[in-house]
Design an enzyme around this catalytic site. Structure first.
Site, PDB file in Angstrom:
ATOM      1  N   CYS A  46       0.836  -1.197   0.000  1.00 30.61           N
ATOM      2  CA  CYS A  46       0.000   0.000   0.000  1.00 30.61           C
ATOM      3  C   CYS A  46       0.873   1.250   0.000  1.00 30.61           C
ATOM      4  O   CYS A  46       2.015   1.230   0.422  1.00 30.61           O
ATOM      5  CB  CYS A  46      -0.963   0.054   1.172  1.00 30.61           C
ATOM      6  SG  CYS A  46      -1.962  -1.418   1.409  1.00 30.61           S
ATOM      7  N   ARG A  54       5.030  -0.767  -4.720  1.00 32.89           N
ATOM      8  CA  ARG A  54       4.668  -1.455  -3.477  1.00 32.89           C
ATOM      9  C   ARG A  54       3.521  -2.442  -3.686  1.00 32.89           C
ATOM     10  O   ARG A  54       3.269  -3.290  -2.843  1.00 32.89           O
ATOM     11  CB  ARG A  54       4.291  -0.424  -2.405  1.00 32.89           C
ATOM     12  CG  ARG A  54       5.447   0.477  -2.011  1.00 32.89           C
ATOM     13  CD  ARG A  54       4.992   1.578  -1.076  1.00 32.89           C
ATOM     14  NE  ARG A  54       4.635   1.063   0.236  1.00 32.89           N
ATOM     15  CZ  ARG A  54       5.486   0.894   1.238  1.00 32.89           C
ATOM     16  NH1 ARG A  54       6.760   1.194   1.060  1.00 32.89           N
ATOM     17  NH2 ARG A  54       5.092   0.454   2.402  1.00 32.89           N
ATOM     18  N   TRP A  76      -3.697  -2.347  -1.117  1.00 34.76           N
ATOM     19  CA  TRP A  76      -3.525  -3.771  -1.402  1.00 34.76           C
ATOM     20  C   TRP A  76      -4.461  -4.516  -0.465  1.00 34.76           C
ATOM     21  O   TRP A  76      -4.344  -4.435   0.749  1.00 34.76           O
ATOM     22  CB  TRP A  76      -2.077  -4.180  -1.166  1.00 34.76           C
ATOM     23  CG  TRP A  76      -1.712  -5.548  -1.672  1.00 34.76           C
ATOM     24  CD1 TRP A  76      -1.504  -5.917  -2.967  1.00 34.76           C
ATOM     25  CD2 TRP A  76      -1.477  -6.716  -0.878  1.00 34.76           C
ATOM     26  NE1 TRP A  76      -1.161  -7.245  -3.027  1.00 34.76           N
ATOM     27  CE2 TRP A  76      -1.134  -7.762  -1.776  1.00 34.76           C
ATOM     28  CE3 TRP A  76      -1.515  -6.989   0.482  1.00 34.76           C
ATOM     29  CZ2 TRP A  76      -0.836  -9.051  -1.341  1.00 34.76           C
ATOM     30  CZ3 TRP A  76      -1.230  -8.270   0.915  1.00 34.76           C
ATOM     31  CH2 TRP A  76      -0.893  -9.288   0.015  1.00 34.76           C
ATOM     32  N   ASN A 119      -2.284   1.921   6.325  1.00 33.20           N
ATOM     33  CA  ASN A 119      -1.542   0.714   5.971  1.00 33.20           C
ATOM     34  C   ASN A 119      -1.444  -0.142   7.213  1.00 33.20           C
ATOM     35  O   ASN A 119      -1.122   0.363   8.298  1.00 33.20           O
ATOM     36  CB  ASN A 119      -0.132   1.043   5.481  1.00 33.20           C
ATOM     37  CG  ASN A 119      -0.123   1.692   4.123  1.00 33.20           C
ATOM     38  OD1 ASN A 119      -1.146   1.777   3.459  1.00 33.20           O
ATOM     39  ND2 ASN A 119       1.038   2.177   3.708  1.00 33.20           N
ATOM     40  N   GLY A 120      -1.677  -1.437   7.090  1.00 36.26           N
ATOM     41  CA  GLY A 120      -1.575  -2.324   8.234  1.00 36.26           C
ATOM     42  C   GLY A 120      -2.842  -3.126   8.434  1.00 36.26           C
ATOM     43  O   GLY A 120      -3.684  -3.243   7.553  1.00 36.26           O
ATOM     44  N   GLU A 129      16.236 -19.246  -5.255  1.00 38.49           N
ATOM     45  CA  GLU A 129      15.983 -17.875  -5.708  1.00 38.49           C
ATOM     46  C   GLU A 129      15.595 -17.845  -7.180  1.00 38.49           C
ATOM     47  O   GLU A 129      14.706 -17.077  -7.584  1.00 38.49           O
ATOM     48  CB  GLU A 129      17.230 -17.017  -5.459  1.00 38.49           C
ATOM     49  CG  GLU A 129      17.142 -15.581  -5.956  1.00 38.49           C
ATOM     50  CD  GLU A 129      16.053 -14.756  -5.295  1.00 38.49           C
ATOM     51  OE1 GLU A 129      15.768 -13.642  -5.799  1.00 38.49           O
ATOM     52  OE2 GLU A 129      15.476 -15.208  -4.278  1.00 38.49           O
ATOM     53  N   LYS A 189      12.069 -16.263  -8.493  1.00 42.81           N
ATOM     54  CA  LYS A 189      11.971 -15.197  -9.490  1.00 42.81           C
ATOM     55  C   LYS A 189      11.018 -15.599 -10.614  1.00 42.81           C
ATOM     56  O   LYS A 189      10.198 -14.805 -11.066  1.00 42.81           O
ATOM     57  CB  LYS A 189      13.356 -14.871 -10.076  1.00 42.81           C
ATOM     58  CG  LYS A 189      14.251 -14.070  -9.164  1.00 42.81           C
ATOM     59  CD  LYS A 189      13.818 -12.647  -9.033  1.00 42.81           C
ATOM     60  CE  LYS A 189      13.446 -12.156  -7.696  1.00 42.81           C
ATOM     61  NZ  LYS A 189      13.496 -12.781  -6.482  1.00 42.81           N
ATOM     62  N   GLU A 223       7.361 -15.690  -9.334  1.00 40.74           N
ATOM     63  CA  GLU A 223       6.876 -14.354  -8.985  1.00 40.74           C
ATOM     64  C   GLU A 223       6.390 -13.575 -10.200  1.00 40.74           C
ATOM     65  O   GLU A 223       5.329 -12.953 -10.159  1.00 40.74           O
ATOM     66  CB  GLU A 223       7.992 -13.536  -8.308  1.00 40.74           C
ATOM     67  CG  GLU A 223       8.203 -13.808  -6.847  1.00 40.74           C
ATOM     68  CD  GLU A 223       9.302 -12.935  -6.270  1.00 40.74           C
ATOM     69  OE1 GLU A 223       9.121 -12.403  -5.174  1.00 40.74           O
ATOM     70  OE2 GLU A 223      10.357 -12.782  -6.925  1.00 40.74           O
ATOM     71  N   HIS A 259      15.176 -38.899  -4.112  1.00 35.27           N
ATOM     72  CA  HIS A 259      14.213 -39.034  -3.024  1.00 35.27           C
ATOM     73  C   HIS A 259      12.872 -38.395  -3.368  1.00 35.27           C
ATOM     74  O   HIS A 259      12.190 -37.866  -2.487  1.00 35.27           O
ATOM     75  CB  HIS A 259      14.791 -38.436  -1.742  1.00 35.27           C
ATOM     76  CG  HIS A 259      16.062 -39.079  -1.311  1.00 35.27           C
ATOM     77  ND1 HIS A 259      16.106 -40.295  -0.657  1.00 35.27           N
ATOM     78  CD2 HIS A 259      17.360 -38.702  -1.482  1.00 35.27           C
ATOM     79  CE1 HIS A 259      17.363 -40.628  -0.421  1.00 35.27           C
ATOM     80  NE2 HIS A 259      18.145 -39.684  -0.918  1.00 35.27           N
ATOM     81  N   LYS A 295       5.666  -4.941  -2.629  1.00 38.67           N
ATOM     82  CA  LYS A 295       7.108  -4.779  -2.432  1.00 38.67           C
ATOM     83  C   LYS A 295       7.492  -4.898  -0.968  1.00 38.67           C
ATOM     84  O   LYS A 295       8.417  -5.610  -0.613  1.00 38.67           O
ATOM     85  CB  LYS A 295       7.557  -3.416  -2.978  1.00 38.67           C
ATOM     86  CG  LYS A 295       9.068  -3.183  -2.887  1.00 38.67           C
ATOM     87  CD  LYS A 295       9.839  -4.176  -3.725  1.00 38.67           C
ATOM     88  CE  LYS A 295      11.325  -3.929  -3.697  1.00 38.67           C
ATOM     89  NZ  LYS A 295      12.064  -4.970  -4.425  1.00 38.67           N
TER      90      LYS A 295
END
Length: 661
Positions: free
Chosen positions: A2, A27, A75, A101-102, A527, A531, A534, A550, A656
Site C-alpha cells: 500500500c 509497493r 492492497w 496501511n496495516g 531464488e 523469481k 513471482e 528421493h 514490495k
C-alpha cells in the site's frame, strides 16, 4: 504494501499526491483514492478500483482542487478490491477521512462495539473502523450521543450494495462543517489509536480543521518530508523524494501534526518529541526507468554498481581487512558469540541461506537460518550469546521486525542488513550493514539480493578476521576477488542477456520448472525458482541436487525444463567434488528425457556434451559464485515473463514491502 501520500502547502494538491502515488506503485496495490480539502467545495473524495489511471479518469471526469489532502493505493487485506473498500475511508459524519496501511487485529470487537452505539459501516475493511473510532472520541469529548448521525451522514455514507457504493467512479463531496470540534483532531487520533490492537500507519484529515494533517505509526513505515513552506506524508521515501530530501522517519508510537506552519511531533501520551531530520542522498532519477523497458531490467543491470557501493569504504585492497562502521556489537561480542541466528523472508531468506555457508566456512561459527514469519512461533531457545542477524530490503517487514523483537527478548544483540537508511529495523539493531543498492522499485528483488550476498560475504570476512579463523593472505585474496566481482557481473550482463532471451522463446510455454543446486548453490536454485514464479506465474521449485532420488525424479519427462547450477572453483577440492556429484544428477535428468539448462564456468567443455543448453559465467571463488550465478536466472525469468505478457514490475497479488503479517 500500500502507498500513502499526503501534502499541505502552496502547490495544487492533486498533482502532488497522484505523482507521489505513482512513484509508490512498486509497493503493489489494487485500488486507489484521494481526499482533498481547502478548496471552494469542501472536502472532496475520489476513489476507483484498479490502477491509478482509473482514479485519474475519475478526477478528469469530476475535477477537484485544494490546499491539503491525502491519497492512498490499497492492497486488499480485509474486503475485495472494490471502490467502496478503497481508501480514504470516512467516518459517519462524512467530514473526516482516514488512510491506513496495516491491519487492525481487534477490528471485529471494535466494530461490534461501535455498531452498538449506532455507527453504520459501508465497507468490508478494517480501516473504516479507525475513522469511526476517531469520530467516537470526538463525540465523547463533545458529550454527544455517540450513535446519533450527523446531518452529513445520509448524503455521504452510501449503503453497501447500493449503486453509489459499487460504482467504479465514486464522486463524493463531503460538506465543510463550521462547528468547531470539542477536541483537537490530533488528540482524538491519539485516543483512538490506543484502542487499536495491530499494525498501522495512518493519515487523517478533517473538514473541521483546515490545513492540518495528522499521522501516526505503529508497525508499517511512514515518513514526514520537510520542504520549503510545504510538508509531506508518505509510506516510503520515493513518494516524496522529488520534492524534498529532508526526511523524518516516523517511529513506532509517534504522532505527527502537519500544518502550513510546520510539523510537531509527540508520542501517544502527548509528550513532545524532537524531529530527527535525515538528508536522503538518493538521486530522484534513480527511481526512474532510465530508458529501460521495466524497472526490473534496470535494476538487474544496476547490480555491478550496487555491489561496488556495498563494498565501498568497507574493504582494504592493501591489507585485506574489513572495516564495519555503525557497529555497537564489539569484537569481543563477536569472539564470544555461540552462534548467528539469521531471520528473513522471501529473497532475503535465500540470501541468509547462502550467508550461512559463508559464515560457517570462513568464521567457523554455527549459523541457524529461520523464516522470520516462523521464528517467534517455534518457541526458540534463549541464548544471550547468540547474535541475531536480520536481513531485509525495506527494513520494515513486519515478520522480520517481530523476529528481531523475539531475539532481543531472548537476550540476543541484533545486527541488520538493510537497504534503507533509518528504517525501523536499523533503529532497533545494535549494528547495521547498509547494502547501498539504491531504491528498488520492481516487486521482484534483484539488485537488493546480490547486494545482500555481498554484505553477507563482507560480514563473514569480518567475523573470520575478528575470530582469527582466516590468515592475512587468504583475507587479502578474498577481498581482491570481491573487488573484481562488479566487472565480472558486467561481463555476465553483456554476454548472457541474448542467450536468456532465446531460451525464453523455447521455454515460455512450460507449465513447470525445476531448479537444482548443491551447497551454497542450492539457495540460488531456490531464488531462481522464486523469481520465475513471482513474475511469470509458472510453477517452479528449487531443490537440493542430491535429493533428486528421493522424489523429484518422478517429475522428470520430456516437457520439464531443469535448470542445474553446475559451477566449480577448481582451486577448492570440496567445490570440485560438488561439481562432479552435480554432473551425476544431470545425467539422471537427461536419462529421463528432461531438458537441462546448465549454469557453468567459462571453459567448461565437459558439460556441453551432457546438456541441451549451457550458460557460462566467469570463474570466481566458491563463496562468491552465487552473485554471478543468479544473474542469468534473473534474466531468464524476466524474458519469460515479458514473452508471456506478464506485469513484470508489479506481479499480481504481491507487494514490495510486506508490512503486515
Amino acid at each position: 504494501m500500500c502507498g500513502i501520500v499526503g501534502y499541505i502547502g502552496p502547490q495544487s494538491v492533486v498533482p502532488v499526491i497522484i505523482e507521489g502515488l505513482r512513484r509508490l506503485e512498486y509497493r503493489g496495490y489494487d485500488s486507489a483514492g484521494i481526499a482533498v480539502a481547502g478548496g471552494p467545495t469542501g472536502l472532496e473524495l475520489r476513489r476507483a478500483p484498479g490502477k491509478l489511471r482509473n482514479l485519474e479518469a475519475v478526477i478528469a471526469n469530476s475535477p477537484i482542487d485544494g490546499s491539503f489532502g491525502i491519497g492512498h493505493t490499497r492492497w486488499a487485506t480485509h474486503g475485495r478490491p472494490t471502490e467502496e473498500n478503497a481508501h480514504p475511508h470516512r467516518d459517519g459524519s462524512g467530514t473526516l477521512v482516514v488512510v491506513h496501511n496495516g491491519i487492525v487485529e481487534n477490528y471485529l470487537t471494535l466494530k461490534n462495539a461501535l455498531i452498538a452505539k449506532g455507527h453504520r459501516f459501508v465497507s468490508e475493511t478494517d480501516t473504516e473502523i479507525i475513522a469511526h473510532l476517531i469520530e467516537d472520541e470526538l463525540n465523547l469529548a463533545a458529550g454527544k450521543n455517540p450513535g446519533a448521525p450527523s446531518s452529513a451522514t445520509a448524503s455521504s455514507s452510501p449503503k453497501v450494495g447500493s449503486t453509489e457504493a459499487n460504482t467504479a467512479e465514486a464522486v463524493l463531496t463531503l460538506p465543510l462543517n463550521g462547528n468547531k470540534p470539542a477536541l483537537p483532531l490530533e488528540e482524538a487520533v491519539r485516543r483512538a489509536v490506543k484502542r487499536i490492537t495491530g499494525a498501522f500507519a495512518i493519515g487523517v484529515l478533517s473538514a473541521h480543521e483546515p490545513n492540518k494533517l495528522v499521522a501516526a505509526r505503529m508497525g508499517p513505515p511512514a515518513v514526514i518530508g520537510i520542504g520549503e513552506g510545504e510538508f509531506f506524508l508518505a509510506s516510503d521515501v520515493p513518494g516524496i523524494l522529488h520534492h524534498t530530501r529532508n526526511i523524518h522517519f516516523l517511529a513506532d508510537g509517534e504522532l505527527a501534526v502537519l500544518t502550513r506552519e510546520g510539523v510537531t511531533l509527540t508520542d501517544f501520551q502527548g509528550a513532545a518529541l524532537p524531529l530527527k531530520v535525515q538528508r536522503i542522498t538518493w538521486d530522484p532519477i534513480q527511481a526512474e526507468k532510465a530508458g529501460y523497458k521495466h524497472f526490473m531490467l534496470k535494476e538487474i543491470n544496476e547490480q555491478p554498481r550496487a555491489i561496488r557501493d556495498t563494498t565501498l569504504g568497507r574493504i582494504s585492497l592493501d591489507t585485506g581487512r574489513v572495516h564495519l562502521a555503525e557497529m555497537q556489537i564489539s569484537e569481543a561480542d563477536f569472539r564470544s558469540a555461540s552462534q548467528i541466528t539469521i531471520a528473513a523472508c522471501g529473497t532475503s531468506w535465500h540470501a541468509g541461506l547462502a550467508g550461512k555457508f559463508m559464515i560457517e566456512r570462513l568464521a567457523r561459527l554455527p549459523v541457524d537460518v529461520d523464516y522470520a514469519s516462523e521464528y517467534r512461533y517455534r518457541d526458540p531457545i534463549a541464548d544471550p550469546h547468540a547474535i541475531g542477524l536480520l536481513i531485509t530490503q525495506s527494513g520494515e517487514t513486519a515478520d522480520t521486525l517481530a523476529a528481531q523483537a523475539e531475539l532481543a527478548a531472548k537476550g540476543s544483540k541484533t545486527l541488520a542488513i538493510c537497504n534503507v537508511v533509518g528504517a525501523a529495523i536499523t533503529r532497533k539493531a545494535q549494528g547495521t550493514i547498509t547494502t547501498n543498492a539504491g531504491p528498488e522499485i520492481g516487486v521482484a528483488s534483484t539488485k537488493a539480493f546480490t547486494a545482500q550476498l555481498t554484505a553477507l560475504f563482507v560480514l563473514a570476512l569480518h567475523l573470520a578476521q575478528v575470530r582469527g579463523t582466516i590468515s592475512d593472505a587468504e583475507s587479502l585474496h578474498l577481498v581482491t576477488e570481491l573487488s573484481k566481482l562488479p566487472a565480472k557481473l558486467e561481463d555476465v550482463l553483456r554476454t548472457v542477456d541474448d542467450q536468456c532471451y532465446q531460451l525464453a522463446k523455447i521455454f515460455h510455454t512450460s507449465n513447470d520448472f525445476l531448479f537444482l543446486g548443491r551447497g551454497i548453490h542450492y539457495p540460488i536454485a531456490l531464488e531462481g525458482a522464486l523469481k520465475l514464479k513471482e513474475i511469470s506465474y509458472i510453477h517452479a521449485e528449487g531443490y537440493p541436487a542430491g535429493e533428486m532420488k528421493h522424489g523429484p525424479n518422478a517429475l522428470i519427462d520430456e516437457t520439464l525444463p531443469v535448470v542445474c547450477i553446475a559451477t566449480k572453483d577448481p582451486t577448492d577440492p570440496s567445490s570440485v567434488l560438488k561439481y562432479e556429484k552435480t554432473l551425476s544428477n544431470i545425467q539422471e535428468v537427461t536419462a529421463r528425457s528432461g531438458r537441462v539448462i546448465a549454469i557453468a564456468i567459462e571453459g567448461d567443455e565437459e558439460i556441453k556434451h551432457l546438456v541441451e543448453h549451457v550458460i557460462h559465467i566467469p570463474q570466481a571463488p566458491e563463496l562468491l559464485l552465487p552473485v554471478l550465478e543468479v544473474v542469468p536466472l534473473q534474466l531468464l525469468a524476466y524474458h519469460i515473463a515479458v514473452r508471456r505478457g506478464c506485469d513484470v514490475d508489479q506481479p499480481r497479488n504481491l507487494a514490495k514491502s510486506v508490512t503486515v503479517e
